[in-house]
Design a protein around this motif. Structure first.
Motif, PDB file in Angstrom:
ATOM      1  N   UNK A  58       0.834  -1.208   0.000  1.00 23.36           N
ATOM      2  CA  UNK A  58       0.000   0.000   0.000  1.00 23.36           C
ATOM      3  C   UNK A  58       0.867   1.255   0.000  1.00 23.36           C
ATOM      4  N   UNK A  59       1.892   1.246   0.818  1.00 25.49           N
ATOM      5  CA  UNK A  59       2.773   2.410   0.896  1.00 25.49           C
ATOM      6  C   UNK A  59       3.617   2.564  -0.379  1.00 25.49           C
ATOM      7  N   UNK A  60       4.182   1.468  -0.859  1.00 24.47           N
ATOM      8  CA  UNK A  60       5.129   1.538  -1.977  1.00 24.47           C
ATOM      9  C   UNK A  60       4.468   1.693  -3.339  1.00 24.47           C
ATOM     10  N   UNK A  61       3.387   0.959  -3.574  1.00 22.64           N
ATOM     11  CA  UNK A  61       2.783   0.948  -4.901  1.00 22.64           C
ATOM     12  C   UNK A  61       1.634   1.944  -5.025  1.00 22.64           C
ATOM     13  N   UNK A  62       0.844   2.107  -3.975  1.00 22.81           N
ATOM     14  CA  UNK A  62      -0.276   3.044  -4.030  1.00 22.81           C
ATOM     15  C   UNK A  62       0.136   4.432  -3.539  1.00 22.81           C
ATOM     16  N   UNK A  63       1.301   4.521  -2.893  1.00 21.19           N
ATOM     17  CA  UNK A  63       1.771   5.798  -2.328  1.00 21.19           C
ATOM     18  C   UNK A  63       0.663   6.408  -1.476  1.00 21.19           C
ATOM     19  N   UNK A  64       0.117   5.575  -0.609  1.00 21.45           N
ATOM     20  CA  UNK A  64      -1.105   5.916   0.112  1.00 21.45           C
ATOM     21  C   UNK A  64      -1.011   5.490   1.565  1.00 21.45           C
ATOM     22  N   UNK A  65      -1.796   6.162   2.381  1.00 23.99           N
ATOM     23  CA  UNK A  65      -2.024   5.683   3.737  1.00 23.99           C
ATOM     24  C   UNK A  65      -2.653   4.299   3.624  1.00 23.99           C
ATOM     25  N   UNK A  66      -2.282   3.409   4.512  1.00 25.97           N
ATOM     26  CA  UNK A  66      -2.879   2.067   4.551  1.00 25.97           C
ATOM     27  C   UNK A  66      -3.868   2.017   5.709  1.00 25.97           C
ATOM     28  N   UNK A  67      -5.055   1.540   5.430  1.00 26.13           N
ATOM     29  CA  UNK A  67      -6.034   1.290   6.477  1.00 26.13           C
ATOM     30  C   UNK A  67      -5.970  -0.209   6.771  1.00 26.13           C
ATOM     31  N   UNK A  68      -5.552  -0.564   7.959  1.00 28.45           N
ATOM     32  CA  UNK A  68      -5.395  -1.967   8.347  1.00 28.45           C
ATOM     33  C   UNK A  68      -6.564  -2.360   9.234  1.00 28.45           C
ATOM     34  N   UNK A  69      -7.273  -3.403   8.834  1.00 31.05           N
ATOM     35  CA  UNK A  69      -8.448  -3.866   9.563  1.00 31.05           C
ATOM     36  C   UNK A  69      -8.278  -5.350   9.857  1.00 31.05           C
ATOM     37  N   UNK A  70      -8.414  -5.715  11.116  1.00 27.34           N
ATOM     38  CA  UNK A  70      -8.396  -7.119  11.537  1.00 27.34           C
ATOM     39  C   UNK A  70      -9.793  -7.459  12.024  1.00 27.34           C
ATOM     40  N   UNK A  71     -10.351  -8.538  11.508  1.00 27.62           N
ATOM     41  CA  UNK A  71     -11.674  -8.988  11.940  1.00 27.62           C
ATOM     42  C   UNK A  71     -11.609 -10.479  12.236  1.00 27.62           C
ATOM     43  N   UNK A  72     -12.007 -10.851  13.440  1.00 28.75           N
ATOM     44  CA  UNK A  72     -12.023 -12.259  13.864  1.00 28.75           C
ATOM     45  C   UNK A  72     -13.477 -12.671  14.018  1.00 28.75           C
ATOM     46  N   UNK A  73     -13.909 -13.670  13.249  1.00 31.24           N
ATOM     47  CA  UNK A  73     -15.299 -14.124  13.298  1.00 31.24           C
ATOM     48  C   UNK A  73     -15.437 -15.540  13.858  1.00 31.24           C
ATOM     49  N   UNK A  74     -14.473 -15.965  14.640  1.00 28.49           N
ATOM     50  CA  UNK A  74     -14.400 -17.273  15.282  1.00 28.49           C
ATOM     51  C   UNK A  74     -14.079 -18.416  14.322  1.00 28.49           C
ATOM     52  N   UNK A  75     -13.938 -18.129  13.042  1.00 25.47           N
ATOM     53  CA  UNK A  75     -13.507 -19.136  12.079  1.00 25.47           C
ATOM     54  C   UNK A  75     -12.280 -18.677  11.311  1.00 25.47           C
ATOM     55  N   UNK A  76     -12.212 -17.381  11.082  1.00 22.34           N
ATOM     56  CA  UNK A  76     -11.157 -16.839  10.236  1.00 22.34           C
ATOM     57  C   UNK A  76     -10.770 -15.457  10.738  1.00 22.34           C
ATOM     58  N   UNK A  77      -9.483 -15.188  10.736  1.00 21.19           N
ATOM     59  CA  UNK A  77      -9.007 -13.836  10.961  1.00 21.19           C
ATOM     60  C   UNK A  77      -8.867 -13.209   9.583  1.00 21.19           C
ATOM     61  N   UNK A  78      -9.676 -12.196   9.329  1.00 22.70           N
ATOM     62  CA  UNK A  78      -9.630 -11.477   8.059  1.00 22.70           C
ATOM     63  C   UNK A  78      -8.691 -10.284   8.253  1.00 22.70           C
ATOM     64  N   UNK A  79      -7.639 -10.234   7.470  1.00 23.87           N
ATOM     65  CA  UNK A  79      -6.688  -9.135   7.493  1.00 23.87           C
ATOM     66  C   UNK A  79      -6.921  -8.346   6.219  1.00 23.87           C
ATOM     67  N   UNK A  80      -7.407  -7.122   6.362  1.00 23.87           N
ATOM     68  CA  UNK A  80      -7.700  -6.288   5.200  1.00 23.87           C
ATOM     69  C   UNK A  80      -6.822  -5.050   5.236  1.00 23.87           C
ATOM     70  N   UNK A  81      -6.222  -4.753   4.101  1.00 24.91           N
ATOM     71  CA  UNK A  81      -5.485  -3.509   3.941  1.00 24.91           C
ATOM     72  C   UNK A  81      -6.134  -2.760   2.784  1.00 24.91           C
ATOM     73  N   UNK A  82      -6.581  -1.552   3.095  1.00 30.76           N
ATOM     74  CA  UNK A  82      -7.190  -0.675   2.090  1.00 30.76           C
ATOM     75  C   UNK A  82      -6.191   0.419   1.743  1.00 30.76           C
TER      76      UNK A  82
END
Length: 140
Positions: free
Chosen positions: A60-84
Motif C-alpha cells: 500500500x505504501x510503496x505501490x499506491x503511495x497511500x495511507x494504509x487502512x489496516x483492519x483485523x476482523x475475527x469471526x471465530x472461524x477466520x481472521x480477516x486481514x484487510x489492507x485498504x
C-alpha cells in the motif's frame, strides 16, 4: 438459520500513514493476536499473519503511495486481514529473478494465508487475506 445462531465477531482498525512505517503495523497486529490468545496457542500462525500484514502494508505504501487502512476482523472461524489503500489498481504477481530484492509480497501472502482476494472499492481497493487457526481436537 438456526434460532440460536448469531455472528460473533470482533475487529480492530488502524490508519497507517506513509510516515508510520511498517513496524507499527506489525507491532499493532501482534498485540491484537495476543489479545485473541494466539501467541501461546498458534505462534507460527501469528508469525504468518504478521508477515502478511507487513507485505500488504508495504505494498500500500510503496505501490499506491497511500495511507494504509489496516483492519483485523475475527469471526471465530477466520481472521480477516484487510489492507485498504487509495489506488484502484489491483495487485498483480510478476515473475521475479532470484537476485531481485523485492517483488515477492503476493507470493508470500498466497503461501501464508488460507485464501486472499483483492477488490476495487469506490475510493481505492481492499486486499483481504484469511487465516484460520488450527482446530483443536475435541475432548474425548
Amino acid at each position: 438459520m438456526a434460532q440460536n445462531s448469531s455472528l460473533r465477531a470482533v475487529g480492530w482498525a488502524r490508519s497507517l500513514p506513509l510516515s508510520s512505517g511498517v513496524k507499527a503495523a506489525r507491532d499493532w497486529t501482534r498485540a491484537h493476536l495476543a489479545d485473541l490468545g494466539w501467541e501461546g496457542g498458534a505462534p507460527d500462525l501469528v508469525d504468518s499473519v504478521v508477515l502478511a500484514v507487513s507485505e500488504l502494508v508495504t505494498n500500500a505504501h510503496s505501490h499506491a503511495h497511500s495511507t494504509a487502512q489496516l483492519i483485523l476482523t475475527w469471526d471465530e472461524e477466520c481472521l480477516h486481514v484487510t489492507v485498504h489503500d487509495a489506488s484502484s489498481r489491483l495487485p498483480e504477481r510478476h515473475a521475479v529473478s532470484d537476485t531481485a530484492l523485492g517483488g515477492r509480497g503476493l507470493f508470500l501472502v498466497d503461501a501464508l494465508a488460507d485464501r486472499w482476494q483483492a477488490r476495487r472499492c469506490p475510493r481505492g481497493k481492499d486486499v483481504t487475506a484469511c487465516f484460520q487457526p488450527p482446530r483443536t481436537a475435541p475432548p474425548s
